[in-house]
Enzyme design. Structure first.
Site, mmCIF file in Angstrom:
data_model
loop_
_atom_site.group_PDB
_atom_site.id
_atom_site.type_symbol
_atom_site.label_atom_id
_atom_site.label_comp_id
_atom_site.label_asym_id
_atom_site.label_seq_id
_atom_site.Cartn_x
_atom_site.Cartn_y
_atom_site.Cartn_z
ATOM 1 N N GLU A 29 0.842 -1.195 0.000
ATOM 2 C CA GLU A 29 0.000 0.000 0.000
ATOM 3 C C GLU A 29 0.878 1.246 0.000
ATOM 4 O O GLU A 29 1.568 1.537 0.958
ATOM 5 C CB GLU A 29 -0.925 -0.005 1.224
ATOM 6 C CG GLU A 29 -1.941 1.117 1.215
ATOM 7 C CD GLU A 29 -2.924 1.031 2.370
ATOM 8 O OE1 GLU A 29 -3.833 1.882 2.440
ATOM 9 O OE2 GLU A 29 -2.779 0.121 3.217
ATOM 10 N N ARG A 45 -15.696 6.935 6.890
ATOM 11 C CA ARG A 45 -14.818 6.098 7.716
ATOM 12 C C ARG A 45 -14.409 6.791 9.013
ATOM 13 O O ARG A 45 -14.070 6.134 9.987
ATOM 14 C CB ARG A 45 -13.601 5.644 6.923
ATOM 15 C CG ARG A 45 -12.456 6.629 6.806
ATOM 16 C CD ARG A 45 -11.289 5.977 6.082
ATOM 17 N NE ARG A 45 -10.147 6.863 5.930
ATOM 18 C CZ ARG A 45 -9.037 6.516 5.271
ATOM 19 N NH1 ARG A 45 -8.946 5.333 4.705
ATOM 20 N NH2 ARG A 45 -8.033 7.360 5.171
#
Length: 295
Positions: free
Chosen positions: A137, A201
């Site tokens: 990532e 989120r």
């Protein structure tokens, strides 16, 4: 060899000379074994870095697509961004991510410095894996091409600090080839979409991240990973594929693969391919199995 070591090199004790001789013999035998062309060579392990704006869906892609797909589970190692390391440093449990968002002008250089260190640590920790594909990532290159540029333009990192950053970035990257991926996967969505997902989120440290900041990050991702973006129509012009790759790309991704190039590009990633995936639409990969398969 034992006699030579004793008479010419000055190794007095015979057992010492014998130990050195045995070590040399085993080392040579190992080298000969490694260069034996009659044996099938081990295939190179591939590393792809998954890039994209804040809240574009990188974690979803890595977990839902790669980690929870039976066909990929034994083939892909997932290396998530080391956010936990940024949130808990040392015995006093400092949260440098929170400190950066709270006082960016004070902590921008410190944060980017530590981000680089943790990425190097992460690469070393995952380098010995046996799965043929490693998905990481983000990368040190998105740090430099996107986030360091952003904080510098916002004047949160001054000229001296960015000069210091660059003074060690280039030689460290050059000396650690494991930091250079075989390819990038760019998850692409509008800043508005990323902002909406970020609001959902609700990561505590990101409470002060504005839509304008996401817009700036989006533009830097675009200029880095899509340097030949088309004008007007919204279509993207594809960099010329190298001849040896023209027939190797699957038809469904052939028009989504670009090759990084340009004077602004770090020399180590010139001509590295980038796959562009449209992540504008919200997809429930747990329910939409066909979309999951296509991704």
């Amino acid at each position: 060899m034992v006699e030579f070591l004793q008479s010419s090199v000055g190794i007095i004790h015979k057992n010492h000379a014998e130990s050195i001789t045995l070590f040399i013999k085993e080392s040579i035998d190992e080298e000969v074994k490694d260069t034996d062309t009659s044996k099938p060579c081990r295939r190179k392990r591939l590393t792809f870095c998954v890039e994209g704006n804040i809240s574009v869906g990188k974690s979803t892609f890595l977990q839902r697509i790669a980690n929870e797909t039976i066909e990929l589970r034994d083939l892909v190692e997932i290396v998530p961004e080391p956010v936990a390391k940024w949130q808990d440093i040392g015995p006093d449990h400092f949260n440098i991510l929170d400190a950066f968002y709270a006082e960016p002008q004070r902590y921008a250089y410190t944060f980017q410095n530590y981000v680089f260190v943790t990425r190097v640590m992460q690469e070393r920790e995952s380098s010995s894996g046996i799965k043929p594909l490693r998905l990481m990532e983000r990368s040190v290159f998105s740090d430099r091409m996107v986030f360091v540029r952003a904080v510098h333009e916002a004047k949160w990192m001054n000229e001296m600090e960015i000069s210091i950053y660059d003074s060690w970035f280039d030689p460290v990257v050059s000396s650690l080839p494991g930091l250079v991926p075989d390819g990038f996967i760019y998850l692409r969505a509008s800043p508005d979409t990323c902002h909406k997902r970020m609001m959902v989120r609700k990561r505590s440290e990101e409470g002060g991240v504005s839509l304008d900041y996401l817009q700036g990050l989006h533009e830097k991702h675009e200029s880095w990973l899509l340097p030949s973006k088309g004008q007007g129509s919204g279509l993207l012009s594809v960099s010329q594929l190298p001849i040896h790759m023209e027939g190797s790309l699957h038809p469904e991704i052939r028009d989504r693969v670009f090759f990084l190039e340009g004077d602004h590009m770090h020399s180590s990633i010139q001509k590295v391919p980038a796959l562009i995936l449209d992540c504008e639409n919200d997809i429930d990969f747990n329910k939409d199995i066909e979309a999951k398969r296509q991704h």
